[in-house]
Design a protein around this motif. Structure first.
Motif, PDB file in Angstrom:
ATOM      1  N   ASP A  71       0.820  -1.208   0.000  1.00  0.00           N
ATOM      2  CA  ASP A  71       0.000   0.000   0.000  1.00  0.00           C
ATOM      3  C   ASP A  71       0.856   1.261   0.000  1.00  0.00           C
ATOM      4  O   ASP A  71       0.490   2.277  -0.595  1.00  0.00           O
ATOM      5  CB  ASP A  71      -0.923   0.013   1.218  1.00  0.00           C
ATOM      6  N   GLU A 119      -8.125  -8.602 -15.571  1.00  0.00           N
ATOM      7  CA  GLU A 119      -9.352  -9.205 -15.048  1.00  0.00           C
ATOM      8  C   GLU A 119     -10.245  -9.659 -16.190  1.00  0.00           C
ATOM      9  O   GLU A 119     -10.437  -8.906 -17.147  1.00  0.00           O
ATOM     10  CB  GLU A 119     -10.077  -8.154 -14.197  1.00  0.00           C
ATOM     11  N   LEU A 158      -5.156  -3.840 -13.032  1.00  0.00           N
ATOM     12  CA  LEU A 158      -6.228  -4.837 -12.927  1.00  0.00           C
ATOM     13  C   LEU A 158      -7.160  -4.850 -14.135  1.00  0.00           C
ATOM     14  O   LEU A 158      -7.507  -5.933 -14.635  1.00  0.00           O
ATOM     15  CB  LEU A 158      -7.015  -4.625 -11.637  1.00  0.00           C
ATOM     16  N   PRO A 159      -7.591  -3.690 -14.659  1.00  0.00           N
ATOM     17  CA  PRO A 159      -8.502  -3.736 -15.814  1.00  0.00           C
ATOM     18  C   PRO A 159      -7.903  -4.422 -17.045  1.00  0.00           C
ATOM     19  O   PRO A 159      -8.644  -4.944 -17.882  1.00  0.00           O
ATOM     20  CB  PRO A 159      -8.779  -2.255 -16.102  1.00  0.00           C
ATOM     21  N   GLY A 193      -2.855  -0.034 -11.008  1.00  0.00           N
ATOM     22  CA  GLY A 193      -3.680   0.336 -12.143  1.00  0.00           C
ATOM     23  C   GLY A 193      -3.717  -0.679 -13.264  1.00  0.00           C
ATOM     24  O   GLY A 193      -4.234  -0.396 -14.350  1.00  0.00           O
ATOM     25  N   ARG A 221      -4.749  -9.671  -7.129  1.00  0.00           N
ATOM     26  CA  ARG A 221      -5.685  -8.595  -7.490  1.00  0.00           C
ATOM     27  C   ARG A 221      -5.361  -7.297  -6.758  1.00  0.00           C
ATOM     28  O   ARG A 221      -5.463  -6.212  -7.327  1.00  0.00           O
ATOM     29  CB  ARG A 221      -7.123  -9.042  -7.203  1.00  0.00           C
ATOM     30  N   HIS A 222      -4.958  -7.411  -5.496  1.00  0.00           N
ATOM     31  CA  HIS A 222      -4.588  -6.212  -4.737  1.00  0.00           C
ATOM     32  C   HIS A 222      -3.403  -5.510  -5.398  1.00  0.00           C
ATOM     33  O   HIS A 222      -3.406  -4.277  -5.557  1.00  0.00           O
ATOM     34  CB  HIS A 222      -4.246  -6.601  -3.303  1.00  0.00           C
ATOM     35  N   SER A 223      -2.403  -6.286  -5.792  1.00  0.00           N
ATOM     36  CA  SER A 223      -1.218  -5.715  -6.443  1.00  0.00           C
ATOM     37  C   SER A 223      -1.580  -5.042  -7.761  1.00  0.00           C
ATOM     38  O   SER A 223      -1.126  -3.927  -8.053  1.00  0.00           O
ATOM     39  CB  SER A 223      -0.183  -6.814  -6.697  1.00  0.00           C
ATOM     40  N   LEU A 224      -2.392  -5.712  -8.556  1.00  0.00           N
ATOM     41  CA  LEU A 224      -2.775  -5.156  -9.851  1.00  0.00           C
ATOM     42  C   LEU A 224      -3.668  -3.929  -9.681  1.00  0.00           C
ATOM     43  O   LEU A 224      -3.561  -2.968 -10.453  1.00  0.00           O
ATOM     44  CB  LEU A 224      -3.480  -6.226 -10.696  1.00  0.00           C
ATOM     45  N   ARG A 225      -4.521  -3.952  -8.682  1.00  0.00           N
ATOM     46  CA  ARG A 225      -5.397  -2.797  -8.435  1.00  0.00           C
ATOM     47  C   ARG A 225      -4.569  -1.578  -8.002  1.00  0.00           C
ATOM     48  O   ARG A 225      -4.792  -0.458  -8.494  1.00  0.00           O
ATOM     49  CB  ARG A 225      -6.415  -3.151  -7.355  1.00  0.00           C
ATOM     50  N   LEU A 226      -3.617  -1.791  -7.102  1.00  0.00           N
ATOM     51  CA  LEU A 226      -2.793  -0.683  -6.620  1.00  0.00           C
ATOM     52  C   LEU A 226      -2.007  -0.015  -7.742  1.00  0.00           C
ATOM     53  O   LEU A 226      -1.767   1.197  -7.709  1.00  0.00           O
ATOM     54  CB  LEU A 226      -1.802  -1.185  -5.561  1.00  0.00           C
ATOM     55  N   GLU A 276      -6.147 -13.018  -3.812  1.00  0.00           N
ATOM     56  CA  GLU A 276      -6.391 -11.708  -3.200  1.00  0.00           C
ATOM     57  C   GLU A 276      -5.160 -10.811  -3.346  1.00  0.00           C
ATOM     58  O   GLU A 276      -5.293  -9.612  -3.620  1.00  0.00           O
ATOM     59  CB  GLU A 276      -6.760 -11.874  -1.719  1.00  0.00           C
TER      60      GLU A 276
END
Length: 228
Positions: A83, A128, A124-125, A122, A115-120, A112
């Motif tokens: 984070d 996914e 993930l889109p 940018g 996805r958390h790493s990819l979301r942080l 989890e």
């Protein structure tokens, strides 16, 4: 299209520059558990391995199980550090967008954390829902199971898949799956030390990587090269 080609990305150290963080946290935790190891030792022994594989090795060495709550603490420490500090590998989003075939993620991490790493970062889109974890198979890397699962779910012929990996375990898994493998040495855990980068590039080639590279902008051309 069934039997089409596919690019399979590892996540940690390939899509996100997470390995320096994970290695630092893991070395500290293992020492707390009574397993003496420094960051170089974590790099050499456990880079690319699943948590289950690492825990099995540590428990066999110690002759006792690790407390589940201790592993939960390690996961929380890593995610908290992500984070604060996690970034994407430079150029990876642009490189993925230039690929001429489908792509996905197949990682030793739990879903989890992936996805958390990819979301942080940018990313993930971009990926996914094409995200596959070692928790989905019986045997993680260096066994081929995870890559073969990804190919099957994505409708791809393993012989036409290209794996992008930074670890010896991952390269061996790709080789065992009958896939072409590109070794990546551009992550912060490798690129920051020229001697380590040279040594690790040699080890990736010895493990079966067809080519080794350190800049993501090279990826589309290399995929075409190893795909014939």
């Amino acid at each position: 299209m069934p039997g089409s080609g596919l690019v399979i990305f590892d996540c940690d150290g390939v899509l996100v520059d997470s390995e320096p963080i994970s290695i630092r946290c893991t070395a500290a935790a293992l020492n707390r558990f009574g397993y003496p190891i420094d960051e170089d030792g974590v790099f050499d022994r456990f880079l690319g391995a699943s948590t289950a594989s690492m825990v099995a090795t540590v428990e066999a060495s110690l002759g006792r199980p690790l407390a589940p709550e201790a592993l939960d603490d390690l996961r929380r420490e890593i995610l908290a550090a992500f984070d604060r500090d996690l970034t994407a590998i430079p150029g990876v989003a642009e490189a993925a967008a230039r690929l001429e075939r489908p792509f996905c993620v197949a990682s030793s991490s739990i879903p989890e954390r992936i996805r958390h790493s990819l979301r942080l970062t940018g990313l993930l889109p971009l990926f996914e829902p094409a995200i596959f974890s070692a928790t989905m198979v019986v045997h993680g890397k260096p066994a081929p199971d995870l890559f073969l699962l990804a190919a099957k779910r994505m409708g791809a012929d393993p012989a036409r898949c290209v794996v992008v990996e930074d670890s010896i375990h991952g390269v061996r898994a790709g080789q065992a799956a009958g896939m072409a493998v590109l070794g990546f040495t551009g992550g912060g855990h490798i690129a920051g030390d020229p001697a380590r980068r040279e040594r690790h590039a040699w080890r990736l080639k010895q493990a079966g990587a067809a080519l080794v590279f350190d800049r993501m902008e090279e990826l589309p051309g290399l995929v075409r090269e190893v795909s014939g």
